[in-house]
Design a protein around this motif. Structure first.
Motif, mmCIF file in Angstrom:
data_model
loop_
_atom_site.group_PDB
_atom_site.id
_atom_site.type_symbol
_atom_site.label_atom_id
_atom_site.label_comp_id
_atom_site.label_asym_id
_atom_site.label_seq_id
_atom_site.Cartn_x
_atom_site.Cartn_y
_atom_site.Cartn_z
ATOM 1 N N ASP A 1 12.659 -0.348 6.041
ATOM 2 C CA ASP A 1 13.991 -0.854 5.685
ATOM 3 C C ASP A 1 13.956 -1.618 4.362
ATOM 4 O OD1 ASP A 1 15.193 0.221 7.927
ATOM 5 O OD2 ASP A 1 15.524 -1.715 8.937
ATOM 6 N N GLN A 2 12.817 -2.237 4.045
ATOM 7 C CA GLN A 2 12.722 -3.027 2.812
ATOM 8 C C GLN A 2 12.014 -2.299 1.674
ATOM 9 O OE1 GLN A 2 11.946 -7.234 3.076
ATOM 10 N NE2 GLN A 2 12.195 -7.134 5.298
ATOM 11 N N ASN A 3 11.200 -1.287 2.003
ATOM 12 C CA ASN A 3 10.499 -0.552 0.949
ATOM 13 C C ASN A 3 10.212 0.869 1.436
ATOM 14 O OD1 ASN A 3 8.700 0.572 -0.903
ATOM 15 N ND2 ASN A 3 7.721 -1.396 -1.342
ATOM 16 N N GLN A 4 11.054 1.783 1.044
ATOM 17 C CA GLN A 4 10.904 3.171 1.481
ATOM 18 C C GLN A 4 9.761 3.888 0.774
ATOM 19 O OE1 GLN A 4 14.726 5.094 1.258
ATOM 20 N NE2 GLN A 4 15.569 3.831 2.894
ATOM 21 N N GLN A 5 9.158 3.249 -0.220
ATOM 22 C CA GLN A 5 8.022 3.848 -0.914
ATOM 23 C C GLN A 5 6.725 3.724 -0.102
ATOM 24 O OE1 GLN A 5 8.607 5.604 -3.782
ATOM 25 N NE2 GLN A 5 10.700 5.098 -3.212
ATOM 26 N N ILE A 6 6.697 2.818 0.868
ATOM 27 C CA ILE A 6 5.516 2.646 1.723
ATOM 28 C C ILE A 6 5.655 3.590 2.908
ATOM 29 C CG2 ILE A 6 4.173 1.072 3.162
ATOM 30 C CD1 ILE A 6 5.250 -1.240 1.414
ATOM 31 N N GLU A 7 4.702 4.475 3.063
ATOM 32 C CA GLU A 7 4.716 5.418 4.175
ATOM 33 C C GLU A 7 3.959 4.815 5.354
ATOM 34 O OE1 GLU A 7 3.079 9.870 5.343
ATOM 35 O OE2 GLU A 7 3.074 9.256 3.243
ATOM 36 N N VAL A 8 4.654 4.590 6.455
ATOM 37 C CA VAL A 8 4.038 4.048 7.663
ATOM 38 C C VAL A 8 3.700 5.218 8.572
ATOM 39 C CG1 VAL A 8 4.289 2.520 9.645
ATOM 40 C CG2 VAL A 8 5.366 1.912 7.460
ATOM 41 N N VAL B 1 5.121 -0.927 17.470
ATOM 42 C CA VAL B 1 4.829 -0.367 16.146
ATOM 43 C C VAL B 1 6.031 0.326 15.530
ATOM 44 C CG1 VAL B 1 2.322 -0.229 16.423
ATOM 45 C CG2 VAL B 1 3.742 1.675 17.177
ATOM 46 N N GLU B 2 6.947 0.820 16.358
ATOM 47 C CA GLU B 2 8.177 1.415 15.814
ATOM 48 C C GLU B 2 9.011 0.332 15.113
ATOM 49 O OE1 GLU B 2 9.104 4.517 15.474
ATOM 50 O OE2 GLU B 2 7.621 5.507 16.762
ATOM 51 N N ALA B 3 9.082 -0.851 15.707
ATOM 52 C CA ALA B 3 9.804 -1.963 15.072
ATOM 53 C C ALA B 3 9.099 -2.377 13.779
ATOM 54 C CB ALA B 3 9.913 -3.143 16.031
ATOM 55 N N PRO C 1 0.846 -1.196 0.000
ATOM 56 C CA PRO C 1 0.000 0.000 0.000
ATOM 57 C C PRO C 1 0.884 1.250 0.000
ATOM 58 C CG PRO C 1 0.148 -0.891 2.209
ATOM 59 C CD PRO C 1 0.849 -1.867 1.294
ATOM 60 N N LYS C 2 0.349 2.342 -0.469
ATOM 61 C CA LYS C 2 1.137 3.583 -0.457
ATOM 62 C C LYS C 2 1.321 4.097 0.965
ATOM 63 C CE LYS C 2 -0.210 4.853 -5.086
ATOM 64 N NZ LYS C 2 -1.320 5.387 -5.845
ATOM 65 N N VAL C 3 0.255 3.983 1.771
ATOM 66 C CA VAL C 3 0.280 4.445 3.161
ATOM 67 C C VAL C 3 -0.299 3.349 4.036
ATOM 68 C CG1 VAL C 3 -0.612 6.172 4.802
ATOM 69 C CG2 VAL C 3 -0.007 6.869 2.468
ATOM 70 N N ILE C 4 0.325 3.112 5.182
ATOM 71 C CA ILE C 4 -0.167 2.096 6.108
ATOM 72 C C ILE C 4 -0.319 2.701 7.502
ATOM 73 C CG2 ILE C 4 2.194 1.245 6.435
ATOM 74 C CD1 ILE C 4 -0.854 -0.929 6.768
ATOM 75 N N TYR C 5 -1.465 2.426 8.102
ATOM 76 C CA TYR C 5 -1.723 2.783 9.497
ATOM 77 C C TYR C 5 -1.889 1.489 10.296
ATOM 78 C CZ TYR C 5 -3.048 7.596 8.184
ATOM 79 O OH TYR C 5 -3.070 8.885 7.722
ATOM 80 N N PRO C 6 -0.986 1.196 11.227
ATOM 81 C CA PRO C 6 -1.243 0.072 12.114
ATOM 82 C C PRO C 6 -2.327 0.456 13.128
ATOM 83 C CG PRO C 6 1.005 0.921 12.420
ATOM 84 C CD PRO C 6 0.324 1.780 11.426
ATOM 85 N N PHE C 7 -3.216 -0.484 13.465
ATOM 86 C CA PHE C 7 -4.229 -0.267 14.494
ATOM 87 C C PHE C 7 -4.414 -1.577 15.241
ATOM 88 C CE2 PHE C 7 -6.847 -2.260 11.336
ATOM 89 C CZ PHE C 7 -7.921 -2.805 12.004
ATOM 90 N N HIS C 8 -5.218 -1.557 16.291
ATOM 91 C CA HIS C 8 -5.459 -2.761 17.100
ATOM 92 C C HIS C 8 -4.117 -3.388 17.464
ATOM 93 C CE1 HIS C 8 -7.311 -6.207 18.795
ATOM 94 N NE2 HIS C 8 -8.276 -6.415 17.919
ATOM 95 N N TYR C 9 -3.190 -2.540 17.949
ATOM 96 C CA TYR C 9 -1.825 -2.980 18.178
ATOM 97 C C TYR C 9 -1.398 -2.981 19.648
ATOM 98 C CZ TYR C 9 -0.866 2.036 18.450
ATOM 99 O OH TYR C 9 -0.879 3.361 18.792
ATOM 100 N N ARG C 10 -2.342 -2.874 20.560
ATOM 101 C CA ARG C 10 -1.982 -2.773 21.982
ATOM 102 C C ARG C 10 -0.920 -3.815 22.351
ATOM 103 N NH1 ARG C 10 -4.943 -0.173 25.805
ATOM 104 N NH2 ARG C 10 -6.865 -0.409 24.609
#
Length: 167
Positions: A153-160, A144-146, A131-140
């Motif tokens: 590190d593997q795809n700088q085109q994906i914005e987290v 998420v930094e890792a 995806p172009k942009v990813i939002y992690p959720f339901h991550y308690r």
């Protein structure tokens, strides 16, 4: 299903709402039958000018929560709005259906064992469908930094994009 809360639904005005749900949720929504659009895995519908695709949402066999999130019971959704494709995964593992998604502009991906997937599985899936942009959720409790580092590190085109979901 497990996140559907009838008390919350009853507390908000829904008389003009159209609700897109899987059958498992529809079965719990007595009194709302005229407002429900029930979608099965793999179905695509046009609703109020936008396209909605129901993507299978489930845990993989052998996972601790597989009995709650069985294949065919729940949906994630791809919404196409103004030409943008937005994927809302729901409580799911890194399924083949997720990994094969294409042209996703924004994705919301869960990572919370034992209910969804760990950060390694989530990162691997995201790197597959890009995806172009990813939002992690339901991550308690998840790092998420890792997760972000694994992806970028593997795809700088994906914005987290990390957000504070838990105040």
């Amino acid at each position: 299903m497990d996140h559907m809360d009838k008390k919350t639904l009853a507390a908000i005005p829904t008389d003009k709402a159209e609700m897109v749900v899987p059958q498992a949720v529809a079965d719990q929504l007595t009194g709302y039958e005229d407002q429900l659009l029930i979608m099965e895995n793999g179905e695509t519908r046009e609703v109020m000018g936008l396209s909605i695709e129901a993507v299978p949402m489930y845990n993989l066999p052998g996972e601790p929560n597989e009995k709650n999130h069985v294949k065919g019971r729940g949906n994630g959704y791809v919404l196409t709005i103004g030409g943008k494709r937005i994927y809302i995964a729901g409580d799911t593992a890194d399924t083949p259906e997720m990994r094969s998604l294409q042209n996703i502009d924004v994705a919301f991906i869960p990572m919370n064992l034992p209910y969804t997937m760990d950060i390694e599985s989530a990162a691997s899936a995201v790197l597959d469908f890009e995806p172009k942009v990813i939002y992690p959720f339901h991550y308690r409790g998840s790092d998420v930094e890792a997760f972000k580092k694994m992806v970028t590190d593997q795809n700088q085109q994906i914005e987290v994009r990390l957000r504070e979901w838990y105040p």
